[in-house]
Design an enzyme around this catalytic site. Structure first.
Site, short mmCIF file in Angstrom:
data_model
loop_
_atom_site.label_atom_id
_atom_site.label_comp_id
_atom_site.label_asym_id
_atom_site.label_seq_id
_atom_site.Cartn_x
_atom_site.Cartn_y
_atom_site.Cartn_z
N PHE A 1 0.86 -1.19 0.00
CA PHE A 1 0.00 0.00 0.00
C PHE A 1 0.89 1.24 0.00
O PHE A 1 1.53 1.53 1.00
CB PHE A 1 -0.85 -0.07 1.28
CG PHE A 1 -2.06 0.82 1.29
CD1 PHE A 1 -3.06 0.68 0.34
CD2 PHE A 1 -2.23 1.77 2.28
CE1 PHE A 1 -4.19 1.48 0.36
CE2 PHE A 1 -3.36 2.58 2.32
CZ PHE A 1 -4.34 2.43 1.36
N HIS A 2 0.97 1.92 -1.15
CA HIS A 2 1.88 3.06 -1.18
C HIS A 2 1.46 4.21 -2.08
O HIS A 2 2.15 5.22 -2.17
CB HIS A 2 3.26 2.60 -1.64
CG HIS A 2 3.32 2.27 -3.10
ND1 HIS A 2 3.00 1.02 -3.59
CD2 HIS A 2 3.64 3.03 -4.18
CE1 HIS A 2 3.12 1.03 -4.92
NE2 HIS A 2 3.50 2.23 -5.30
N ARG A 3 0.33 4.09 -2.78
CA ARG A 3 -0.04 5.12 -3.76
C ARG A 3 -0.25 6.46 -3.09
O ARG A 3 -0.91 6.55 -2.05
CB ARG A 3 -1.36 4.77 -4.45
CG ARG A 3 -1.28 3.67 -5.40
CD ARG A 3 -0.86 4.13 -6.76
NE ARG A 3 -0.30 2.96 -7.38
CZ ARG A 3 0.60 2.94 -8.34
NH1 ARG A 3 1.04 4.08 -8.82
NH2 ARG A 3 1.04 1.83 -8.80
N THR B 1 4.85 5.22 2.68
CA THR B 1 3.77 4.89 3.63
C THR B 1 4.28 5.05 5.06
O THR B 1 3.58 5.61 5.92
CB THR B 1 3.28 3.46 3.36
OG1 THR B 1 3.03 3.33 1.96
CG2 THR B 1 2.02 3.15 4.14
N ASP C 1 -2.22 -1.77 -3.78
CA ASP C 1 -2.49 -0.69 -4.74
C ASP C 1 -1.35 -0.59 -5.74
O ASP C 1 -1.25 0.39 -6.49
CB ASP C 1 -2.76 0.65 -4.03
CG ASP C 1 -1.60 1.10 -3.15
OD1 ASP C 1 -0.53 0.46 -3.16
OD2 ASP C 1 -1.78 2.12 -2.45
#
Ligand code: UD1
Ligand code: UDP
Length: 362
Positions: A202-204, A240, A283
Protein backbone atom coordinates in the site's frame (compact mmCIF):
# COMPACT_ATOMS: atom_id res chain seq x y z
CA UNK A 1 28.59 2.15 -33.22
CA UNK A 2 24.95 2.58 -32.30
CA UNK A 3 24.28 3.82 -28.76
CA UNK A 4 21.21 2.87 -26.71
CA UNK A 5 20.55 4.70 -23.42
CA UNK A 6 18.15 3.05 -20.97
CA UNK A 7 16.91 5.12 -18.03
CA UNK A 8 15.57 3.56 -14.82
CA UNK A 9 15.09 4.92 -11.30
CA UNK A 10 12.53 3.11 -9.14
CA UNK A 11 11.88 -0.38 -7.76
CA UNK A 12 9.39 -1.48 -10.43
CA UNK A 13 11.56 -0.11 -13.25
CA UNK A 14 14.61 -2.02 -11.99
CA UNK A 15 12.61 -5.26 -11.69
CA UNK A 16 10.68 -5.09 -14.97
CA UNK A 17 13.58 -3.68 -16.98
CA UNK A 18 16.21 -6.14 -15.68
CA UNK A 19 15.36 -8.80 -18.32
CA UNK A 20 15.03 -6.14 -21.03
CA UNK A 21 18.40 -4.61 -20.12
CA UNK A 22 20.00 -8.05 -20.19
CA UNK A 23 18.49 -8.79 -23.60
CA UNK A 24 19.65 -5.40 -24.97
CA UNK A 25 23.16 -6.00 -23.56
CA UNK A 26 23.30 -9.10 -25.76
CA UNK A 27 22.75 -7.17 -29.01
CA UNK A 28 26.29 -5.97 -29.53
CA UNK A 29 25.36 -2.27 -29.59
CA UNK A 30 26.71 0.16 -27.02
CA UNK A 31 24.15 0.11 -24.20
CA UNK A 32 24.40 2.72 -21.47
CA UNK A 33 22.40 2.21 -18.27
CA UNK A 34 21.34 5.30 -16.34
CA UNK A 35 19.82 5.35 -12.83
CA UNK A 36 18.07 8.60 -11.92
CA UNK A 37 18.33 7.95 -8.17
CA UNK A 38 14.56 8.36 -7.62
CA UNK A 39 14.64 5.33 -5.31
CA UNK A 40 17.77 5.10 -3.21
CA UNK A 41 17.32 3.03 -0.01
CA UNK A 42 19.10 -0.34 -0.08
CA UNK A 43 15.73 -2.11 0.18
CA UNK A 44 14.14 -0.01 -2.60
CA UNK A 45 17.08 -0.11 -4.98
CA UNK A 46 20.39 -1.99 -4.65
CA UNK A 47 18.83 -5.21 -3.38
CA UNK A 48 17.09 -5.64 -6.76
CA UNK A 49 20.35 -5.43 -8.70
CA UNK A 50 21.61 -8.30 -6.57
CA UNK A 51 18.38 -10.34 -6.64
CA UNK A 52 17.94 -10.01 -10.41
CA UNK A 53 21.65 -10.31 -11.30
CA UNK A 54 21.59 -6.89 -12.96
CA UNK A 55 24.83 -5.04 -13.73
CA UNK A 56 25.52 -1.72 -12.02
CA UNK A 57 24.38 1.45 -13.80
CA UNK A 58 26.95 3.26 -15.94
CA UNK A 59 25.67 6.58 -14.59
CA UNK A 60 24.11 6.99 -11.14
CA UNK A 61 22.42 10.27 -10.13
CA UNK A 62 20.88 11.47 -6.86
CA UNK A 63 17.30 12.60 -6.28
CA UNK A 64 16.92 11.95 -2.56
CA UNK A 65 14.07 13.91 -0.97
CA UNK A 66 13.35 16.01 -4.07
CA UNK A 67 9.84 17.22 -4.94
CA UNK A 68 8.20 15.66 -8.04
CA UNK A 69 8.93 18.75 -10.17
CA UNK A 70 12.54 18.84 -9.16
CA UNK A 71 12.86 15.05 -9.68
CA UNK A 72 11.86 15.65 -13.31
CA UNK A 73 13.88 18.84 -13.78
CA UNK A 74 17.02 17.49 -12.16
CA UNK A 75 16.89 14.23 -14.14
CA UNK A 76 16.52 16.10 -17.40
CA UNK A 77 19.46 18.37 -16.57
CA UNK A 78 21.78 15.65 -15.28
CA UNK A 79 21.05 12.93 -17.83
CA UNK A 80 21.20 15.28 -20.85
CA UNK A 81 24.96 14.86 -21.46
CA UNK A 82 24.49 11.07 -21.54
CA UNK A 83 21.54 11.02 -23.94
CA UNK A 84 23.01 13.71 -26.20
CA UNK A 85 25.01 10.97 -27.96
CA UNK A 86 22.17 8.41 -28.02
CA UNK A 87 20.55 6.86 -31.07
CA UNK A 88 17.69 5.52 -28.98
CA UNK A 89 16.47 6.37 -25.46
CA UNK A 90 14.42 3.73 -23.62
CA UNK A 91 12.14 4.36 -20.62
CA UNK A 92 9.68 2.17 -18.76
CA UNK A 93 6.31 2.69 -17.13
CA UNK A 94 4.94 5.83 -15.54
CA UNK A 95 7.23 7.36 -12.94
CA UNK A 96 8.77 10.81 -12.73
CA UNK A 97 11.97 9.21 -14.05
CA UNK A 98 9.99 7.96 -17.09
CA UNK A 99 8.55 11.39 -17.81
CA UNK A 100 11.94 13.07 -17.47
CA UNK A 101 13.56 10.60 -19.88
CA UNK A 102 10.75 11.07 -22.41
CA UNK A 103 10.82 14.86 -22.35
CA UNK A 104 14.62 14.83 -22.53
CA UNK A 105 14.64 12.55 -25.59
CA UNK A 106 12.08 14.79 -27.26
CA UNK A 107 14.03 18.00 -26.56
CA UNK A 108 17.19 16.41 -27.93
CA UNK A 109 15.35 15.01 -30.97
CA UNK A 110 16.29 11.45 -30.04
CA UNK A 111 14.21 8.40 -30.88
CA UNK A 112 12.28 7.21 -27.81
CA UNK A 113 11.03 3.74 -26.89
CA UNK A 114 8.44 3.24 -24.14
CA UNK A 115 8.15 -0.14 -22.44
CA UNK A 116 4.70 -0.87 -20.92
CA UNK A 117 3.02 1.62 -23.23
CA UNK A 118 -0.69 2.29 -23.57
CA UNK A 119 -2.06 1.27 -20.20
CA UNK A 120 -4.64 3.67 -18.78
CA UNK A 121 -6.56 4.03 -15.52
CA UNK A 122 -8.52 6.96 -17.02
CA UNK A 123 -7.92 8.77 -13.73
CA UNK A 124 -6.01 11.94 -14.49
CA UNK A 125 -5.61 12.83 -10.81
CA UNK A 126 -2.91 10.13 -10.66
CA UNK A 127 0.58 11.44 -11.45
CA UNK A 128 1.28 8.09 -13.13
CA UNK A 129 -1.56 8.55 -15.64
CA UNK A 130 -0.11 11.86 -16.79
CA UNK A 131 3.43 10.47 -16.92
CA UNK A 132 2.50 7.47 -19.08
CA UNK A 133 0.16 9.40 -21.37
CA UNK A 134 2.73 12.12 -22.11
CA UNK A 135 5.43 9.48 -22.61
CA UNK A 136 3.26 7.52 -25.06
CA UNK A 137 2.62 10.66 -27.10
CA UNK A 138 6.35 11.40 -27.33
CA UNK A 139 7.44 7.82 -28.10
CA UNK A 140 8.45 6.46 -31.53
CA UNK A 141 8.40 2.81 -30.44
CA UNK A 142 5.63 1.74 -28.05
CA UNK A 143 5.87 -1.70 -26.46
CA UNK A 144 2.31 -2.36 -25.28
CA UNK A 145 1.62 -5.31 -22.96
CA UNK A 146 -1.83 -6.25 -24.32
CA UNK A 147 -4.33 -5.57 -27.10
CA UNK A 148 -6.29 -3.49 -24.57
CA UNK A 149 -3.29 -1.18 -24.26
CA UNK A 150 -3.03 -0.99 -28.06
CA UNK A 151 -6.73 -0.05 -28.25
CA UNK A 152 -6.19 2.70 -25.64
CA UNK A 153 -3.44 4.14 -27.84
CA UNK A 154 -5.58 3.89 -30.95
CA UNK A 155 -8.32 5.93 -29.21
CA UNK A 156 -5.68 8.64 -28.66
CA UNK A 157 -4.64 8.43 -32.34
CA UNK A 158 -1.34 6.76 -31.51
CA UNK A 159 -1.04 3.96 -34.06
CA UNK A 160 2.51 4.11 -35.46
CA UNK A 161 5.31 2.11 -33.86
CA UNK A 162 2.98 0.17 -31.52
CA UNK A 163 3.93 -3.47 -30.81
CA UNK A 164 2.03 -5.78 -28.46
CA UNK A 165 4.72 -7.82 -26.70
CA UNK A 166 3.32 -8.84 -23.30
CA UNK A 167 4.71 -7.47 -20.05
CA UNK A 168 8.30 -8.03 -18.96
CA UNK A 169 6.98 -8.54 -15.41
CA UNK A 170 6.41 -12.14 -16.59
CA UNK A 171 9.98 -12.45 -17.89
CA UNK A 172 11.38 -11.26 -14.54
CA UNK A 173 9.10 -13.55 -12.60
CA UNK A 174 9.62 -16.71 -14.67
CA UNK A 175 13.39 -16.14 -14.78
CA UNK A 176 13.62 -15.80 -11.00
CA UNK A 177 10.93 -17.88 -9.32
CA UNK A 178 12.97 -21.09 -9.24
CA UNK A 179 15.96 -19.34 -7.66
CA UNK A 180 13.59 -17.59 -5.26
CA UNK A 181 12.06 -20.87 -4.13
CA UNK A 182 15.49 -22.46 -3.71
CA UNK A 183 17.05 -19.56 -1.83
CA UNK A 184 14.37 -17.65 0.06
CA UNK A 185 13.72 -18.55 3.70
CA UNK A 186 11.04 -15.89 4.12
CA UNK A 187 8.16 -18.27 4.98
CA UNK A 188 10.21 -19.92 7.70
CA UNK A 189 11.63 -16.62 8.92
CA UNK A 190 8.14 -15.17 9.34
CA UNK A 191 6.60 -18.44 10.60
CA UNK A 192 4.06 -18.57 7.75
CA UNK A 193 2.51 -21.47 5.85
CA UNK A 194 1.13 -21.61 2.33
CA UNK A 195 -2.40 -20.23 2.00
CA UNK A 196 -2.55 -19.06 5.60
CA UNK A 197 -1.90 -15.34 5.22
CA UNK A 198 -2.69 -12.27 3.16
CA UNK A 199 0.08 -10.22 1.49
CA UNK A 200 -0.55 -6.46 1.60
CA UNK A 201 1.27 -3.59 -0.13
CA UNK A 202 0.00 0.00 0.00
CA UNK A 203 1.88 3.06 -1.18
CA UNK A 204 -0.04 5.12 -3.76
CA UNK A 205 0.08 8.86 -3.27
CA UNK A 206 -3.74 9.15 -3.42
CA UNK A 207 -4.09 6.52 -0.68
CA UNK A 208 -1.36 7.34 1.80
CA UNK A 209 -0.83 11.10 1.58
CA UNK A 210 -4.26 11.91 3.07
CA UNK A 211 -5.47 10.81 6.51
CA UNK A 212 -8.99 9.86 5.32
CA UNK A 213 -8.18 7.03 2.88
CA UNK A 214 -5.23 5.82 4.96
CA UNK A 215 -7.26 5.53 8.19
CA UNK A 216 -10.22 3.98 6.34
CA UNK A 217 -7.97 1.36 4.73
CA UNK A 218 -6.52 0.47 8.16
CA UNK A 219 -10.09 -0.16 9.36
CA UNK A 220 -10.58 -2.36 6.29
CA UNK A 221 -7.41 -4.37 7.01
CA UNK A 222 -8.62 -4.89 10.60
CA UNK A 223 -11.93 -6.23 9.33
CA UNK A 224 -10.23 -8.62 6.91
CA UNK A 225 -7.90 -9.96 9.62
CA UNK A 226 -10.78 -10.40 12.07
CA UNK A 227 -13.26 -11.75 9.54
CA UNK A 228 -10.98 -14.28 7.84
CA UNK A 229 -8.68 -15.21 10.73
CA UNK A 230 -5.75 -14.75 8.31
CA UNK A 231 -2.69 -12.78 9.31
CA UNK A 232 -1.91 -9.84 7.02
CA UNK A 233 1.79 -9.42 6.18
CA UNK A 234 2.60 -5.84 5.20
CA UNK A 235 6.02 -4.87 3.78
CA UNK A 236 5.80 -1.11 4.27
CA UNK A 237 6.91 1.22 1.43
CA UNK A 238 9.01 4.15 2.74
CA UNK A 239 6.43 6.66 1.52
CA UNK A 240 3.77 4.89 3.63
CA UNK A 241 6.07 4.68 6.66
CA UNK A 242 6.74 8.42 6.42
CA UNK A 243 3.06 9.31 6.02
CA UNK A 244 1.93 7.05 8.89
CA UNK A 245 4.31 9.01 11.08
CA UNK A 246 3.48 12.43 9.64
CA UNK A 247 -0.28 11.83 10.00
CA UNK A 248 0.03 10.47 13.55
CA UNK A 249 -1.27 7.02 12.55
CA UNK A 250 1.64 4.89 13.79
CA UNK A 251 -0.09 3.85 17.02
CA UNK A 252 -3.25 3.03 15.07
CA UNK A 253 -1.48 0.79 12.57
CA UNK A 254 0.39 -0.97 15.37
CA UNK A 255 -2.93 -1.60 17.16
CA UNK A 256 -4.54 -3.44 14.23
CA UNK A 257 -4.65 -7.06 15.36
CA UNK A 258 -3.42 -9.52 12.79
CA UNK A 259 -1.55 -6.88 10.75
CA UNK A 260 2.20 -7.47 10.73
CA UNK A 261 4.39 -4.63 9.45
CA UNK A 262 7.77 -5.61 8.02
CA UNK A 263 10.53 -3.86 6.07
CA UNK A 264 10.25 -3.78 2.25
CA UNK A 265 11.38 -7.13 0.86
CA UNK A 266 13.90 -8.10 -1.77
CA UNK A 267 12.45 -9.49 -5.00
CA UNK A 268 13.13 -13.17 -4.32
CA UNK A 269 11.46 -13.02 -0.88
CA UNK A 270 8.54 -11.02 -2.26
CA UNK A 271 7.93 -13.56 -5.04
CA UNK A 272 7.83 -16.46 -2.59
CA UNK A 273 5.54 -14.59 -0.21
CA UNK A 274 3.24 -13.63 -3.07
CA UNK A 275 3.05 -17.08 -4.66
CA UNK A 276 2.10 -18.72 -1.35
CA UNK A 277 -0.42 -16.12 -0.14
CA UNK A 278 -4.14 -16.87 0.18
CA UNK A 279 -4.86 -13.38 -1.12
CA UNK A 280 -3.00 -10.26 -2.23
CA UNK A 281 -4.35 -6.84 -1.25
CA UNK A 282 -2.50 -4.03 -2.98
CA UNK A 283 -2.49 -0.69 -4.74
CA UNK A 284 0.64 -1.63 -6.70
CA UNK A 285 0.55 -2.15 -10.44
CA UNK A 286 3.17 -4.89 -10.48
CA UNK A 287 1.55 -6.93 -7.74
CA UNK A 288 -1.77 -7.02 -9.62
CA UNK A 289 0.04 -8.59 -12.58
CA UNK A 290 2.19 -10.98 -10.55
CA UNK A 291 -0.70 -12.22 -8.38
CA UNK A 292 -2.67 -12.88 -11.57
CA UNK A 293 0.21 -14.98 -12.97
CA UNK A 294 0.50 -16.96 -9.70
CA UNK A 295 -3.29 -17.50 -9.64
CA UNK A 296 -3.46 -15.85 -6.25
CA UNK A 297 -6.63 -13.71 -6.05
CA UNK A 298 -6.15 -9.97 -5.69
CA UNK A 299 -8.06 -7.08 -4.16
CA UNK A 300 -6.95 -3.72 -5.52
CA UNK A 301 -7.21 -0.88 -3.02
CA UNK A 302 -8.03 1.74 -5.63
CA UNK A 303 -11.08 3.01 -7.52
CA UNK A 304 -9.58 2.25 -10.93
CA UNK A 305 -6.90 0.11 -12.49
CA UNK A 306 -4.82 0.29 -15.64
CA UNK A 307 -4.78 -3.52 -15.51
CA UNK A 308 -8.46 -4.15 -16.55
CA UNK A 309 -7.52 -7.58 -17.98
CA UNK A 310 -7.21 -8.86 -14.40
CA UNK A 311 -10.74 -7.68 -13.53
CA UNK A 312 -12.28 -9.22 -16.66
CA UNK A 313 -10.99 -12.71 -15.81
CA UNK A 314 -11.93 -12.52 -12.12
CA UNK A 315 -8.35 -12.49 -10.84
CA UNK A 316 -8.76 -9.04 -9.34
CA UNK A 317 -11.47 -6.86 -7.76
CA UNK A 318 -11.50 -3.12 -7.09
CA UNK A 319 -12.28 -2.11 -3.51
CA UNK A 320 -11.01 1.44 -3.01
CA UNK A 321 -10.32 2.21 0.64
CA UNK A 322 -13.80 1.84 2.12
CA UNK A 323 -13.59 -0.70 5.01
CA UNK A 324 -16.75 -2.65 4.17
CA UNK A 325 -15.89 -2.82 0.46
CA UNK A 326 -12.41 -4.11 1.31
CA UNK A 327 -13.83 -6.81 3.56
CA UNK A 328 -16.50 -7.87 1.04
CA UNK A 329 -14.00 -7.96 -1.85
CA UNK A 330 -11.52 -9.99 0.21
CA UNK A 331 -14.18 -12.58 1.09
CA UNK A 332 -15.36 -12.80 -2.50
CA UNK A 333 -11.87 -13.12 -3.94
CA UNK A 334 -10.87 -15.76 -1.38
CA UNK A 335 -13.76 -17.92 -2.62
CA UNK A 336 -13.13 -17.27 -6.33
CA UNK A 337 -12.19 -20.12 -8.68
CA UNK A 338 -8.55 -19.68 -9.71
CA UNK A 339 -8.26 -21.09 -13.21
CA UNK A 340 -7.96 -17.79 -15.05
CA UNK A 341 -5.45 -17.41 -17.92
CA UNK A 342 -2.42 -15.11 -17.72
CA UNK A 343 -3.02 -12.06 -19.95
CA UNK A 344 0.55 -10.69 -19.82
CA UNK A 345 2.48 -12.92 -22.18
CA UNK A 346 4.76 -15.91 -22.10
CA UNK A 347 7.95 -14.42 -20.67
CA UNK A 348 9.47 -13.52 -24.05
CA UNK A 349 8.70 -9.79 -23.88
CA UNK A 350 12.33 -8.77 -23.36
CA UNK A 351 13.51 -10.87 -26.33
CA UNK A 352 10.79 -9.38 -28.54
CA UNK A 353 11.76 -5.85 -27.50
CA UNK A 354 15.47 -6.50 -28.12
CA UNK A 355 14.73 -7.99 -31.57
CA UNK A 356 12.61 -4.97 -32.52
CA UNK A 357 15.24 -2.52 -31.25
CA UNK A 358 17.92 -4.35 -33.24
CA UNK A 359 15.78 -4.22 -36.37
CA UNK A 360 15.14 -0.49 -35.92
CA UNK A 361 18.78 0.39 -35.23
CA UNK A 362 20.12 -1.89 -37.95
C1 UD1 B 1 7.06 6.07 -7.26
C2 UD1 B 1 6.19 6.20 -8.51
C3 UD1 B 1 5.03 5.21 -8.44
C4 UD1 B 1 5.54 3.81 -8.20
C5 UD1 B 1 6.46 3.77 -7.00
C6 UD1 B 1 7.07 2.41 -6.89
C7 UD1 B 1 6.11 8.51 -9.39
C8 UD1 B 1 5.21 9.68 -9.61
N1 UD1 B 1 5.59 7.53 -8.61
O1 UD1 B 1 6.26 6.43 -6.15
O2 UD1 B 1 4.33 5.23 -9.66
O3 UD1 B 1 4.44 2.97 -7.95
O4 UD1 B 1 7.52 4.73 -7.16
O5 UD1 B 1 7.46 2.09 -5.60
O6 UD1 B 1 7.20 8.47 -9.90
N2 UD1 B 1 11.48 7.16 -0.28
C9 UD1 B 1 12.45 6.70 0.55
N3 UD1 B 1 13.38 5.85 0.03
C10 UD1 B 1 13.41 5.48 -1.25
C11 UD1 B 1 12.42 5.96 -2.10
C12 UD1 B 1 11.45 6.80 -1.61
O7 UD1 B 1 12.47 7.02 1.73
O8 UD1 B 1 14.30 4.70 -1.64
C13 UD1 B 1 10.45 8.09 0.27
C14 UD1 B 1 10.90 9.55 0.17
O9 UD1 B 1 10.43 10.24 1.27
C15 UD1 B 1 10.15 10.06 -1.03
C16 UD1 B 1 8.84 9.25 -0.96
O10 UD1 B 1 9.26 7.97 -0.45
O11 UD1 B 1 9.97 11.43 -0.99
C17 UD1 B 1 8.16 9.06 -2.27
O12 UD1 B 1 9.10 8.54 -3.22
P1 UD1 B 1 8.91 8.85 -4.80
O13 UD1 B 1 9.94 8.13 -5.56
O14 UD1 B 1 8.78 10.32 -5.01
O15 UD1 B 1 7.49 8.23 -5.10
P2 UD1 B 1 6.90 6.80 -4.76
O16 UD1 B 1 5.76 6.95 -3.82
O17 UD1 B 1 8.00 5.86 -4.38
N1 UDP C 1 8.22 -5.67 -4.57
C1 UDP C 1 9.31 -6.18 -3.87
N2 UDP C 1 9.34 -6.01 -2.51
C2 UDP C 1 8.35 -5.38 -1.83
C3 UDP C 1 7.24 -4.88 -2.56
C4 UDP C 1 7.21 -5.03 -3.93
O1 UDP C 1 10.20 -6.79 -4.46
O2 UDP C 1 8.44 -5.26 -0.60
C5 UDP C 1 8.19 -5.82 -6.05
C6 UDP C 1 7.01 -6.58 -6.60
O3 UDP C 1 7.32 -7.95 -6.72
C7 UDP C 1 6.81 -5.93 -7.96
C8 UDP C 1 7.34 -4.53 -7.78
O4 UDP C 1 8.09 -4.52 -6.57
O5 UDP C 1 7.59 -6.58 -8.96
C9 UDP C 1 6.20 -3.56 -7.68
O6 UDP C 1 6.70 -2.31 -7.34
P1 UDP C 1 5.84 -1.19 -6.62
O7 UDP C 1 4.66 -1.79 -5.98
O8 UDP C 1 6.79 -0.41 -5.80
O9 UDP C 1 5.44 -0.26 -7.86
P2 UDP C 1 4.24 -0.28 -8.91
O10 UDP C 1 4.20 -1.62 -9.56
O11 UDP C 1 3.01 0.05 -8.18
O12 UDP C 1 4.59 0.82 -9.86
Amino acid sequence: MVRIVTIIGTRPEIIKMAPVIQALDGLGHEHVLVHSGQHYDLLMDRIFFRDLGLRAPDHQFELKDRSPSSQVASTIREVAPVTSAADLVIVHGDTNTTLAGAVLANKQAKALAHVEAGIRSFDRTMPEEINRTVTDHLADHLFAPTETARANLRRENVTRGVHVVGNSVIDALTQNIRTAEARSTILRDLGLSKGQYVLLTFHRQENVDRPGPLAAALDGFERVARGTGLEIVFPVHPRTAKMLEALGLQARVASVRGLRQIEPLGYLDLLVLEKNAALVMTDSGGLQEEACFFRVPCVTLRESTERPETLEIGANALAGTDPSRIEAAARRQLDAPREWPNPYGDGTTSKQIAARVDAVLG
